[in-house]
Motif scaffolding. Structure first.
Motif, PDB file in Angstrom:
ATOM      1  N   SER A 159       2.947  53.713  84.377  1.00 22.92           N
ATOM      2  CA  SER A 159       1.946  53.657  85.457  1.00 22.92           C
ATOM      3  C   SER A 159       2.609  53.345  86.801  1.00 22.92           C
ATOM      4  O   SER A 159       2.121  53.740  87.851  1.00 22.92           O
ATOM      5  N   TYR A 160       3.774  52.656  86.766  1.00 19.13           N
ATOM      6  CA  TYR A 160       4.436  52.301  88.026  1.00 19.13           C
ATOM      7  C   TYR A 160       5.081  53.522  88.699  1.00 19.13           C
ATOM      8  O   TYR A 160       5.433  53.472  89.864  1.00 19.13           O
ATOM      9  N   ASN A 161       5.234  54.614  87.925  1.00 17.57           N
ATOM     10  CA  ASN A 161       5.846  55.822  88.507  1.00 17.57           C
ATOM     11  C   ASN A 161       4.801  56.837  88.949  1.00 17.57           C
ATOM     12  O   ASN A 161       5.141  57.884  89.468  1.00 17.57           O
ATOM     13  N   LEU A 162       3.525  56.535  88.718  1.00 19.59           N
ATOM     14  CA  LEU A 162       2.506  57.555  89.009  1.00 19.59           C
ATOM     15  C   LEU A 162       2.348  57.818  90.505  1.00 19.59           C
ATOM     16  O   LEU A 162       2.186  58.954  90.929  1.00 19.59           O
ATOM     17  N   LYS A 163       2.385  56.733  91.272  1.00 23.77           N
ATOM     18  CA  LYS A 163       2.290  56.832  92.747  1.00 23.77           C
ATOM     19  C   LYS A 163       1.200  57.815  93.193  1.00 23.77           C
ATOM     20  O   LYS A 163       1.416  58.684  94.038  1.00 23.77           O
ATOM     21  N   LYS A 164       0.071  57.694  92.597  1.00 16.54           N
ATOM     22  CA  LYS A 164      -1.033  58.606  92.913  1.00 16.54           C
ATOM     23  C   LYS A 164      -1.929  58.013  93.989  1.00 16.54           C
ATOM     24  O   LYS A 164      -2.009  56.795  94.122  1.00 16.54           O
ATOM     25  N   ILE A 165      -2.602  58.863  94.708  1.00 17.63           N
ATOM     26  CA  ILE A 165      -3.625  58.349  95.622  1.00 17.63           C
ATOM     27  C   ILE A 165      -4.924  58.341  94.821  1.00 17.63           C
ATOM     28  O   ILE A 165      -5.333  59.379  94.296  1.00 17.63           O
ATOM     29  N   TYR A 166      -5.500  57.180  94.682  1.00 20.04           N
ATOM     30  CA  TYR A 166      -6.763  57.100  93.962  1.00 20.04           C
ATOM     31  C   TYR A 166      -7.793  56.487  94.898  1.00 20.04           C
ATOM     32  O   TYR A 166      -7.613  55.378  95.391  1.00 20.04           O
TER      33      TYR A 166
END
Ligand code: NAD
Length: 346
Positions: free
Chosen positions: A120-127
């Motif tokens: 999850s720390y690599n997802l770097k998604k905009i949510y």
């Protein structure tokens, strides 16, 4: 907006926790996962879900945590800030007849959750307009059964827990070790909670107090081992939910010895005599008119593998979170019986 992923959300503890969080907060979204397996009455699991699915901030996904692809997709899609892993194959006795599900749900399933937290720390998604930072706190269910046949009372988190006496207990101890490794390696703040015999409305039908109730209602004699001369740290569901909510709000801060890893006992800290417990349960059933005469109790010798006492030392949870279990046993059992009457006689 905080997002909490709860696995085992149709279960006894998961559903009660989700309902309480959703009633208390209007800035929390809950993503609930459950495979709705038939270990016990599936209708009861569906009934629990009915109590929460009217909340707009609740999303239910029928799914299995042993499915690694699904678990990773859920994390990618919903970007949970907090993960509470309650999904497991529960029950000590059942692990003798059906060991497979303990390995798949409790070991493989939990491993999938840990891996998803790590990535999850690599997802770097905009949510929802903010950059997702990954899982901020992983909370997971352990159990008092990790204490095995330890004789020192009360059970303290500083005691050795290297001798589980069931596969179920071994899987819970393994979860603690797995969480330890992941927390050290990937700095995942994790809190393991060792639950002690949770009871209350919409509880688990495989647990002794629920089975005694069903037998009493059918007018059957009940069999009590060691003549009821045993003690259990019965803990009311609302106290458990209150404890978990306090833990959610305070993720572990890095400490020299434990890093981001913590373990706590969560129980009432007041063991009750089993025969006394059953007598109160019977009184409540009589006064609610669920049964109309006293039940015959067959007092039997101690069963092999049973422990005389479970007793939680909860001082760490009291100190760190101001946890204060407050439910009186008579009141707790009376609430269970009222629910039982309503649920089974409607
Ligand atoms: N209730 C207690 O007294 C107690 C005591 C000690 C530990 N625990 C632990 O607390 C947790 C919750 O317990 P509970 O009493 O609510 O149990 P429960 O059986 O009511 O809830 C567990 C839920 O998880 C679901 N589930 C099981 N395997 C799954 C999988 N592979 N994928 C998705 N869902 C799955 C089940 O359908 C169930 O609804 C469990 O981990 C249990 O081992 C409970």
């Amino acid at each position: 907006m905080k997002r909490i992923l709860i696995t085992g959300v149709a279960g006894f503890i998961g559903a009660s926790l989700a309902r309480e969080i959703l009633s208390l907060s209007n800035n929390t979204e809950i993503i609930g996962v459950d495979n709705l397996n038939n270990y016990y009455d599936v209708d009861l699991k569906k009934w629990r879900l009915k109590q929460i699915e009217h909340f707009d901030a609740f999303i239910f996904i029928k799914g299995d945590i042993t499915d690694k692809v699904l678990v990773h997709k859920l994390f990618e899609k919903y970007c949970p800030d907090i993960v509470i892993n309650l999904a497991a194959q529960a029950g000590v006795r059942h692990s003798i007849e059906q060991p497979d599900s303990y390995i798949s749900s409790n070991i493989v399933g939990f491993y999938n959750i840990l891996e998803a937290c790590r990535h999850s720390y690599n997802l770097k998604k905009i949510y929802k307009k903010t950059i997702y930072q990954g899982v901020q706190h992983l909370i997971y269910a352990s159990s008092s059964s990790v204490y095995g046949t330890n004789e020192k009372m009360p059970y303290s988190i500083d005691d050795k827990v290297d001798c589980p006496v069931s596969l179920y207990a071994a899987t819970k101890k393994s979860n603690e070790l797995m969480a330890y490794a992941y927390s050290k390696l990937y700095c995942i703040p994790s809190t393991g909670l060792r639950f002690f015999t949770v009871y209350g409305p919409a509880g688990r039908p495989d647990m002794a107090y629920f089975k005694f109730t069903s037998q009493m209602v059918k007018g059957e004699n009940i069999q009590i081992y060691n003549s009821g001369n045993m003690e259990r740290d019965f803990t009311y569901i609302d106290d458990i939910v209150d404890g978990i909510i306090k833990v959610i709000e305070n993720r572990p801060i890095k400490d020299k010895k434990e890093g981001y890893y913590r373990i706590y006992n969560i129980g009432s800290g007041k063991p009750q005599n089993l025969l006394y417990f059953i007598n109160i349960l019977e009184e409540c059933l009589l006064s609610e008119g669920v049964i109309n005469k006293n039940i015959k109790k067959e007092l039997l010798p101690m069963q092999l593998g049973d422990v005389f006492q479970t007793y939680a030392d909860i001082k760490e949870l009291e100190k760190d979170f101001k946890f204060k279990p407050s439910m009186d046993l008579k009141e707790g059992l009376s609430r269970f019986v009222k629910w039982y009457k309503e649920y089974y006689t409607k």
